[in-house]
Motif scaffolding. Sequence first.
Motif, PDB file in Angstrom:
ATOM      1  N   GLY A  80       0.760  -1.238   0.000  1.00 21.06           N
ATOM      2  CA  GLY A  80       0.000   0.000   0.000  1.00 21.06           C
ATOM      3  C   GLY A  80       0.786   1.280   0.000  1.00 21.06           C
ATOM      4  O   GLY A  80       0.185   2.350   0.137  1.00 21.06           O
ATOM      5  N   CYS A  81       2.109   1.235  -0.154  1.00 22.53           N
ATOM      6  CA  CYS A  81       2.909   2.460  -0.135  1.00 22.53           C
ATOM      7  C   CYS A  81       3.495   2.743  -1.510  1.00 22.53           C
ATOM      8  O   CYS A  81       3.596   1.857  -2.364  1.00 22.53           O
ATOM      9  N   ARG A  82       3.879   3.965  -1.685  1.00 19.52           N
ATOM     10  CA  ARG A  82       4.509   4.365  -2.938  1.00 19.52           C
ATOM     11  C   ARG A  82       5.907   3.767  -3.041  1.00 19.52           C
ATOM     12  O   ARG A  82       6.587   3.595  -2.034  1.00 19.52           O
ATOM     13  N   PRO A  83       6.377   3.477  -4.258  1.00 12.35           N
ATOM     14  CA  PRO A  83       7.704   2.854  -4.426  1.00 12.35           C
ATOM     15  C   PRO A  83       8.837   3.860  -4.264  1.00 12.35           C
ATOM     16  O   PRO A  83       9.705   4.001  -5.111  1.00 12.35           O
ATOM     17  N   LEU A  84       8.804   4.590  -3.160  1.00 15.11           N
ATOM     18  CA  LEU A  84       9.820   5.601  -2.870  1.00 15.11           C
ATOM     19  C   LEU A  84      10.323   5.391  -1.457  1.00 15.11           C
ATOM     20  O   LEU A  84       9.536   5.354  -0.510  1.00 15.11           O
ATOM     21  N   ILE A  85      11.623   5.244  -1.298  1.00 15.46           N
ATOM     22  CA  ILE A  85      12.236   4.960   0.002  1.00 15.46           C
ATOM     23  C   ILE A  85      13.189   6.092   0.339  1.00 15.46           C
ATOM     24  O   ILE A  85      14.084   6.427  -0.450  1.00 15.46           O
ATOM     25  N   GLY A  86      13.000   6.682   1.508  1.00 21.96           N
ATOM     26  CA  GLY A  86      13.893   7.719   1.993  1.00 21.96           C
ATOM     27  C   GLY A  86      14.886   7.170   2.994  1.00 21.96           C
ATOM     28  O   GLY A  86      14.532   6.349   3.842  1.00 21.96           O
ATOM     29  N   LEU A  87      16.122   7.622   2.908  1.00 19.37           N
ATOM     30  CA  LEU A  87      17.191   7.192   3.807  1.00 19.37           C
ATOM     31  C   LEU A  87      17.610   8.373   4.662  1.00 19.37           C
ATOM     32  O   LEU A  87      17.847   9.469   4.144  1.00 19.37           O
ATOM     33  N   GLN A 126      23.865   6.111  16.640  1.00 17.30           N
ATOM     34  CA  GLN A 126      22.997   6.711  15.643  1.00 17.30           C
ATOM     35  C   GLN A 126      22.049   5.652  15.109  1.00 17.30           C
ATOM     36  O   GLN A 126      22.361   4.461  15.111  1.00 17.30           O
ATOM     37  N   ILE A 127      20.903   6.105  14.640  1.00 20.77           N
ATOM     38  CA  ILE A 127      19.904   5.214  14.059  1.00 20.77           C
ATOM     39  C   ILE A 127      19.783   5.521  12.578  1.00 20.77           C
ATOM     40  O   ILE A 127      19.560   6.669  12.191  1.00 20.77           O
ATOM     41  N   LEU A 128      19.977   4.514  11.745  1.00 21.93           N
ATOM     42  CA  LEU A 128      19.791   4.614  10.298  1.00 21.93           C
ATOM     43  C   LEU A 128      18.409   4.069   9.973  1.00 21.93           C
ATOM     44  O   LEU A 128      18.028   3.013  10.466  1.00 21.93           O
ATOM     45  N   SER A 129      17.680   4.765   9.146  1.00 26.75           N
ATOM     46  CA  SER A 129      16.306   4.366   8.873  1.00 26.75           C
ATOM     47  C   SER A 129      16.002   4.432   7.391  1.00 26.75           C
ATOM     48  O   SER A 129      16.565   5.248   6.658  1.00 26.75           O
ATOM     49  N   ALA A 130      15.118   3.536   6.971  1.00 27.67           N
ATOM     50  CA  ALA A 130      14.541   3.538   5.632  1.00 27.67           C
ATOM     51  C   ALA A 130      13.043   3.714   5.798  1.00 27.67           C
ATOM     52  O   ALA A 130      12.385   2.889   6.423  1.00 27.67           O
ATOM     53  N   ILE A 131      12.520   4.792   5.260  1.00 18.62           N
ATOM     54  CA  ILE A 131      11.108   5.109   5.448  1.00 18.62           C
ATOM     55  C   ILE A 131      10.429   5.286   4.103  1.00 18.62           C
ATOM     56  O   ILE A 131      11.078   5.621   3.100  1.00 18.62           O
ATOM     57  N   GLY A 132       9.132   5.023   4.091  1.00 17.97           N
ATOM     58  CA  GLY A 132       8.325   5.211   2.898  1.00 17.97           C
ATOM     59  C   GLY A 132       7.221   6.212   3.154  1.00 17.97           C
ATOM     60  O   GLY A 132       7.172   6.868   4.202  1.00 17.97           O
ATOM     61  N   GLN A 133       6.319   6.296   2.189  1.00 20.62           N
ATOM     62  CA  GLN A 133       5.190   7.213   2.273  1.00 20.62           C
ATOM     63  C   GLN A 133       3.938   6.483   1.840  1.00 20.62           C
ATOM     64  O   GLN A 133       3.883   5.925   0.746  1.00 20.62           O
ATOM     65  N   ASP A 134       2.937   6.475   2.728  1.00 22.58           N
ATOM     66  CA  ASP A 134       1.713   5.744   2.402  1.00 22.58           C
ATOM     67  C   ASP A 134       0.763   6.616   1.586  1.00 22.58           C
ATOM     68  O   ASP A 134       1.099   7.745   1.189  1.00 22.58           O
ATOM     69  N   ALA A 135      -0.436   6.098   1.336  1.00 24.86           N
ATOM     70  CA  ALA A 135      -1.394   6.804   0.489  1.00 24.86           C
ATOM     71  C   ALA A 135      -1.890   8.090   1.120  1.00 24.86           C
ATOM     72  O   ALA A 135      -2.397   8.973   0.416  1.00 24.86           O
TER      73      ALA A 135
END
Length: 317
Positions: A190-197, A209-218
């Motif tokens: 259900g999320c867009r095919p875009l991943i932010g680092l 430190q915390i490294l994260s990969a996040i997306g964006q939902d509808a």
Amino acid sequence: MTFTTKMEFKEAVREYCIQEGRRIWFKKNDNVRMRAVCKDENCGWLVYATNNTENNFWQIKTFNDDHSCARETKNRLANTKWLAGKLVKKLRKYPNLRHYEAAQYFKTKCDLELSKCSLTRALVDVRAVVYGDAAAQYGMVRDYGLTLLRSNPGSTVTVGVIPQPNPDDEPIFEKMYIYLDACKKGFLAGCRPLIGLDRAILKTQHGGQILSAIGQDANNHIYVIAYAIVPIENTENWRWFLELLHQELGDYKQNKLCFILDMQKVHYISMSNCIICIICIGCSDVICIGCSHISMSNCIVCIICIGCSDICCFVVV
């Protein structure tokens, strides 16, 4: 008035005298009787209690609640243990409780003027009670990982440690990667095919430190995909994090995934054999370019968007 134990009576006297702003001391303190008097010799305040051995409780026999001395804002009865006990509920409600806020709390509630050292020691103790011993919690990392795998089948939990020269010594925690199966399914479904680092500094006793990969939902809300705890942000830790993420998500070309990151990351990550993604402001299309044969160091890259013919420019440092 009766009390279950001797300590209960003593703490009740302490609480009462702190609230009243009076300094007292226990003139008699044994297993049979307790007598507390005011430190001012000219003051007649007195409380006397004895141990009733038949019924197994402490009972007040004499109580003269007539203070002739002045109220004081500094009281040694308010020790570190008492301060920490009062701050437990406060810290649970306000996790970011600061030093001056705690001082203002006691000033408003009890009219107490506390020294900086005693209040600092109390905050350290109450954080240990609320959050637990930070060093001891690292010994429970593997149990935490097994709990995540048991409650979220199909997830990935990877713990990196530093082995010690002596085989009998416990290894030292270095880094940890967490990828929950529910987050993976939700992102792909259900999320867009875009991943932010991105990364963030852990403001804890041991840092990191915390490294994260996040997306964006509808609904344009942030959707956490995976995260890792590392000691520092460098090329090695980013490569370790992205390789594990690649194993979970598969080939980004086949899944048509795009990655976006702030320009600071370009300084840490080698731009060879990777994909740069840019969002066009004019039409919000995502433009991707490969960098396998382009020198990306200290240059300006300009790309023409096919959708609206706008020119997107960015600088790589």
